[in-house]
Design a protein around this motif. Structure first.
Motif, short mmCIF file in Angstrom:
data_model
loop_
_atom_site.label_atom_id
_atom_site.label_comp_id
_atom_site.label_asym_id
_atom_site.label_seq_id
_atom_site.Cartn_x
_atom_site.Cartn_y
_atom_site.Cartn_z
N ASP A 1 0.78 -1.28 0.01
CA ASP A 1 0.06 0.01 -0.02
C ASP A 1 0.87 1.29 0.01
O ASP A 1 1.91 1.21 0.50
N PHE B 1 -4.86 10.22 -2.30
CA PHE B 1 -4.73 9.31 -3.29
C PHE B 1 -4.22 7.92 -2.62
O PHE B 1 -3.12 8.00 -1.98
N ASP B 2 -4.65 6.59 -3.21
CA ASP B 2 -4.10 5.52 -2.58
C ASP B 2 -3.91 4.44 -3.89
O ASP B 2 -4.57 4.46 -4.75
N SER B 3 -2.91 3.67 -3.37
CA SER B 3 -2.52 2.61 -4.54
C SER B 3 -2.27 1.20 -3.65
O SER B 3 -1.57 1.36 -2.64
N THR C 1 -3.32 -4.28 -9.38
CA THR C 1 -3.25 -2.86 -8.41
C THR C 1 -4.64 -2.14 -8.60
O THR C 1 -5.29 -2.22 -9.56
N THR D 1 -6.45 1.50 -7.45
CA THR D 1 -6.02 2.75 -7.08
C THR D 1 -7.30 3.42 -6.89
O THR D 1 -8.73 3.23 -7.19
N SER D 2 -7.28 4.43 -6.20
CA SER D 2 -8.59 5.32 -5.81
C SER D 2 -8.27 6.72 -5.24
O SER D 2 -7.17 6.76 -4.44
#
Length: 737
Positions: free
Chosen positions: A432, A454-456, A479, A481-482
């Protein structure tokens, strides 16, 4: 190497020579002008003191910077002041505390700006573990069931999973020691894995908290605050033990903490053991017995330029797995099948103080070793080893006018390894990374807070089993993402009346079980098939909270609407494999809505009297109008409580009686049945006595006093018709030095 050591030495000397600020003052009652022996605490520094009998206080070695200082005393309204320190300043802050029937406020730690709840933009529920234990809770998980909007999915008395407004498992994130707790929480029979000993309080964020905590905080956050270190130049020792008549159980813990001006230390050990619980139908639930060992330790150094805290927690839980009502025994020796779970939590929290800003660097390591023994006590049929390293870096920018801003970087490295014959989820690695920024704007009557993130998340799993077998699990690599965001406002509309409005989005990447499952999930009688095409769950929640408070009464009304896109759920098929029904993981849009109502009557001058009432409701539906599973039933809780502080020897006494009414749950999913309502009565009494330097606390409480035969809708024993726990009388004794 020599140059590095020289630079380090110069750095340490320069810090030692840095400015040392102090805070002094006097605290009096605004109503009587008499001195008040209040507590003064700086939460960002974890530093504080208690005013003497003349109301005077003195705190030394305060780093340069701007800090919230909290002044509190029982029977008075808590005051929070923002004070600035620099250049060897000696700041004087005299405080007049207003007498109030409103409960003493605490600083909320789970939100980023460390404010009192009355100043917080986000509504957060906070309760001390002392209060939870006084209610008769056997475990921490059972205790949080008393918080409005929070419930527990239970497997007997030994396993409990938090449910926040109808969402649970990987949709609720748990934090302990300031780090994310990872312990295979996807499983129905996987509990918290942490003991309440050494936990000072519990905070609950009800709603999307992905902005602050990333993936999986889609439903909310359970934040466990560890006990504080002793005040400077003090040493405290305490010993407590509780006996539970229903399970013939005992829970004992011993703690010691000592502090100098800069260096602090604490340690606590606990052990608890329980036999099978007895239901309201008088039978004991075979193999619901469990025992737990827990050890916590911490050391902190607090200087004028930095603060470092190192904490460690080891927990071993041995939990029986009931399968049917069998031999009636009071034995505490585990029978097959049972779980043996080790949890290690190591956290290292550092804060660097600059003139007008600060940098927080937190690193956590969690090792979860989960073993399940089915046919042999020395050979684990299922063994999962989970190693998690996470980090959290936040920079508090210099305040500009009324703006406070935090930017941060968070991440996690996780490795899951199978070492048993059975496989629930394959060997896998999860990585993460998240970037966030959030700002708080404060005016006299309005507080605004906003943020974006932002996240991955990358999930890589290995293939499991033979590729020719029907239950083969192929390798997976993807992966997710969001972007998430939050916007909130707190408005002081008129005197004593405030409103909070919060809009927040959240997300959750599918977990390994949902993606890769292909086999019988033991204990559920289901053959579960994962879905490698699952996408992120996204939600958007609107939350409105109204609150009225004066010296006589508190009233609150919270309402929410939570729209979840691509909600992941299990759906029964018409297939069977090995005579076991097959369930597939699917996705559909869903919505949850409801709220909580409550009031607290505390009339002045009858300060000893409390009347409390709360109501909670939640409904969850898929877009096709089918109801979601494991949604708690509506309930009403009414409590009558009295508290007295008098006498030289007897310092404090209290008593309560609570009636909880749970209504019929008729809104059930396709593989649930309706659950009848029930009413539970509990009561307790507690007193503390001062004997020279020893404080003695004695308490007796009882739960389910009418020995009601009932089944909770969230009990995993419900399909087997096994009742929940019956009457229990619990006796507690605690010594503090």
């Amino acid at each position: 190497m020599k140059n590095s050591l020289c630079l380090l030495a110069v750095f340490i000397v320069s810090m030692a020579a840095s400015s040392q600020n102090s805070l002094t003052g006097t605290i009096i009652s605004k109503n009587t002008n008499q001195s008040v022996s209040a507590t003064i605490y700086l939460p960002q520094l974890e530093k504080g003191t208690v005013a003497d009998f003349d109301g005077k206080y003195n705190i030394q070695n305060i780093p340069d910077g701007s800090y919230n200082v909290v002044f509190s005393s029982l029977g008075f309204a808590t005051v929070s002041k923002k004070l600035y320190f620099s250049n060897n300043a000696s700041v004087t802050q005299n405080i007049q505390l207003q007498e109030s029937a409103v409960e003493m406020e605490a600083v909320i730690i789970s939100t980023p700006f460390h404010q009192l709840q009355s100043d917080n933009v986000m509504k957060v529920e906070r309760v001390s573990t002392e209060e939870l234990n006084a209610s008769g809770a056997v475990t921490l998980a059972e205790g949080i069931n008393n918080i409005a909007g929070v419930n527990v999915i239970s497997t007997g008395t030994g396993i409990g999973k938090p449910v926040i407004r109808g969402l649970s498992s990987n949709r609720v994130v748990t934090y302990a020691q300031g780090v994310r707790l990872e312990n295979q929480q996807f499983g129905d029979e996987h509990g918290l894995g942490i003991n309440e000993a050494g936990i000072e309080s519990v905070e609950v964020i009800k709603g999307p908290a992905s902005l602050l905590y990333g993936s999986d905080a889609l439903g909310g956050v359970l934040y466990l605050n560890p006990e504080k270190f002793a005040l400077s130049n003090e040493t405290n020792v305490d010993l407590s033990s509780t006996y539970f008549t229903n399970t013939l159980g005992t829970a004992t813990n011993l703690g010691i903490k000592t502090s100098g001006e800069k260096l602090k230390f604490l340690a606590r050990g606990s052990y608890s053991s329980f036999s099978d619980y007895q239901s309201g139908a008088t039978y004991r639930v075979t193999n619901s017995r469990f025992n737990e060992k827990d050890f916590k330790a911490g050391v902190q150094y607090s200087g004028v330029k930095f603060k470092s805290t190192l904490r460690y927690n080891y927990n071993r839980s041995n939990i029986g797995i009931p399968e049917e009502i069998g031999e009636q025994t009071r034995s505490k020796e585990l029978e097959l099948p049972f779980q043996e779970i080790d949890n290690h939590i190591l956290s290292f929290d550092n804060t660097l103080f600059f003139n007008k800003s600060s940098l927080d660097v937190k690193v956590g390591y969690i090792f979860n070793d989960r073993r399940e023994f089915e046919e042999e006590a020395n050979l684990a049929a299922l063994r999962l080893k989970l190693n998690t390293l996470n980090y959290d870096v936040k920079y508090h920018l210099p305040q500009i006018g009324n703006f406070e801003t935090i930017v941060g970087l968070q991440g996690m490295f996780q490795n899951n390894k199978n070492e048993g014959e059975e496989i629930l989820i394959p060997d896998a690695k999860t990585t993460d990374i998240g970037l966030l920024a959030t700002s708080h704007y404060h005016l006299e009557k309005v507080d605004l807070q906003a943020g974006i993130r932002f996240d991955s998340r990358k999930i890589e799993s290995e293939a499991a089993r033979n590729s020719l077998d029907e239950n083969f699990i192929p390798a997976f690599n993807k992966t997710f993402t969001s972007f998430t965001a939050a916007l909130g406002a707190k408005l002081d509309l008129i005197d004593n009346f405030s409103a909070r409005v919060n809009l927040a989005s959240g997300f959750r990447a599918p977990n390994l079980a949902e993606i890769t499952s292909n086999g019988v999930h033991e204990g559920t009688n289901r053959y579960e098939r994962g879905n490698a095409n699952l996408t992120n769950e996204h939600n958007f929640q609107t939350d409105v909270a109204l609150e009225y408070r004066n010296e006589h009464i508190e009233f609150f009304a919270n309402g929410f609407y939570n729209a979840v896109n691509d909600y992941i759920f299990l759906s029964p098929t018409n297939e069977t494999i090995d005579d076991t029904p097959v369930y597939d993981y699917l996705q559909n849009n869903a919505a949850l809505y409801g709220g909580e109502l409550g009031f607290h009557l505390h009339p002045h001058p009858l300060d000893w009297l409390h009347l409390e009432s709360s109501f909670e409701t939640v409904t969850g539906k898929l877009s096709n109008d089918a109801f979601l599973p494991l949604i708690p039933a509506n309930s009403v809780r009414n409590t009558f409580r009295v508290e007295f502080e008098d006498g030289k020897a007897r310092k404090k006494s209290s008593a309560f009686i609570t009636l909880e009414n749970t209504f019929d749950q008729k809104n059930v999913s396709n593989f649930e049945t309706r659950t009848a309502g029930y009413s539970l009565l509990s009561a307790g009494i507690e007193s503390s006595f001062k004997l020279q330097k020893v404080l003695l606390k004695i308490g007796v409480n009882g739960t389910n006093l009418t020995d009601k035969q009932y089944v909770s809708h969230l009990s995993r024993f419900k399909p087997d018709g096994i009742f929940n726990i019956g009457r229990s009388i619990n006796v507690n004794l605690k010594l503090e030095i």
